[in-house]
Design a protein around this motif. Sequence first.
Motif, short mmCIF file in Angstrom:
data_model
loop_
_atom_site.label_atom_id
_atom_site.label_comp_id
_atom_site.label_asym_id
_atom_site.label_seq_id
_atom_site.Cartn_x
_atom_site.Cartn_y
_atom_site.Cartn_z
N CYS A 120 0.83 -1.20 0.00
CA CYS A 120 0.00 0.00 0.00
C CYS A 120 0.87 1.25 0.00
N PHE A 132 -0.31 3.95 1.49
CA PHE A 132 -0.66 4.55 2.77
C PHE A 132 -0.19 3.65 3.91
N ARG A 133 -0.22 4.18 5.10
CA ARG A 133 0.07 3.40 6.30
C ARG A 133 -0.98 3.74 7.35
N CYS A 134 -2.25 3.52 7.02
CA CYS A 134 -3.33 3.92 7.92
C CYS A 134 -3.09 3.36 9.32
N TYR A 190 -4.90 2.31 11.58
CA TYR A 190 -5.68 1.15 12.02
C TYR A 190 -5.42 -0.09 11.19
N CYS A 191 -4.52 0.03 10.20
CA CYS A 191 -4.37 -1.08 9.26
C CYS A 191 -2.94 -1.57 9.11
N MET A 192 -1.99 -0.66 8.97
CA MET A 192 -0.63 -1.09 8.61
C MET A 192 0.42 -0.38 9.43
N GLY A 240 -4.43 -4.55 0.67
CA GLY A 240 -3.51 -3.59 0.09
C GLY A 240 -4.26 -2.55 -0.74
N GLU A 241 -3.47 -1.81 -1.48
CA GLU A 241 -4.07 -0.79 -2.33
C GLU A 241 -4.01 -1.26 -3.78
N ASN A 292 -8.03 3.58 -1.64
CA ASN A 292 -7.86 4.77 -0.80
C ASN A 292 -8.03 6.04 -1.63
N SER A 348 -5.30 -5.44 5.40
CA SER A 348 -4.52 -5.32 4.16
C SER A 348 -3.93 -6.66 3.76
FE1 SF4 Z 1 -5.10 2.23 4.52
FE2 SF4 Z 1 -6.29 0.57 2.73
FE3 SF4 Z 1 -3.66 0.88 2.79
FE4 SF4 Z 1 -4.84 -0.40 4.80
S1 SF4 Z 1 -4.77 -1.08 2.70
S2 SF4 Z 1 -3.16 1.11 4.92
S3 SF4 Z 1 -6.77 0.76 4.89
S4 SF4 Z 1 -5.17 2.49 2.34
#
Ligand code: SF4
Length: 332
Positions: free
Chosen positions: A29, A31-33, A35-37, A76-77, A105, A328
């Motif tokens: 991904c 991003f590194r949200c 709550y997720c990664m 993942g993204e 995302n 993810s």
């Molecule tokens: Fe955020 Fe989606 Fe990436 Fe998880 S997979 S870190 S929710 S964008």
Amino acid sequence: MTAPENRVTLRDQFGRGIEYLRISVTDRCNFRCQYCMPLEGLPWLPKAEILRYEEITEVVRQLAPLGLRRIRLTGGEPTIRPQLVELVRMLRAVPGVEDIALSTNGVKLPEMAGPLAEAGLDRVNISADSLRADRVVAIARRDLGFDLVRAAGAAQAAGLHPIKVNVVVMRGVNDDEIADFAALTRDHPWHVRFIELMPVGDLRELTWEHVVPTAEVLERVSAIGALADDAGPSRGNGPARYYRLPDAAGTIGVITPMTHTYCASCNRVRLTADGRLRTCLFGDHEVLLRDALRRGDPLEPLFRKALEEKPKEHQLLQMQVGGLRALSEVGG
Ligand code: SF4
Ligand code: SAM
């Protein structure tokens, strides 16, 4: 068009037909949200283990005659995997596939929405946890210029429909924006869905105290207008409940994995990026398809084995924070 009921020949031990497949195309991904990664990422899958687009398409080709009708691409993204548009085109060509959706995302939607729609994508779910630029960066822990109104606007202009916006509500982090997100539905025909934070993966700073129960979310939305139930046909078959503000163009949905389970109506299975069929988002029920796929063996016996093991319901409510794989990793 709705498939005749008898087309669903793949049923689990509780009689639930499987017509919906979520496909994770990558575990990575941009991003590194929170709550997720974790910030440092995860141990990524080796490239050789990741299904090629031809292999993903073959799984779908073999599932379609057994009743599969709807597909969602996730991760993942998904948009960071090269040539995603080509995968959409390949899946669109499989007879029996009626609906192709994407969970993203949204970072790449301004440039990708058009080509994805042209290749045959039907709809999109965009994750967005804040409408404020600085907060988007604080939650996603990456500064990639994401702007929900721009991303969803691009999806709408490309003809993707419906457009759903998923907001993970976290107390003290973004819960002061609940009303702002809800207000978006007055002018935009989008479905804004508030999701309860789930205790999966390695949440680090996030705990049960950050979970905002849905009843509280709805109370805060009601402060800006009376909410009417909205059970329209475009609402999908997922676990959300929908409402509408007076005269609003869009709807407001709530998804409550923590305070309600919706397992009884679960009609979905997941294909992980490395070719495992998972029959429940939580728990470890998975069957490896990749080796059989690469040998050219028929997959139906493995589909049936996976379904025989699909659990009746998940055990999330009994679990502690942490200890489960991040969404993810399993194609949330
Ligand atoms: Fe955020 Fe989606 Fe990436 Fe998880 S997979 S870190 S929710 S964008
Ligand atoms: N990267 C894409 C995205 O963010 O939409 C697709 C994959 S992401 C894992 C799918 C969805 O899972 C997103 O809507 C995200 O907000 C949600 N999600 C991830 N971790 C979660 C958690 N701990 N609690 C609730 N929702 C979560």
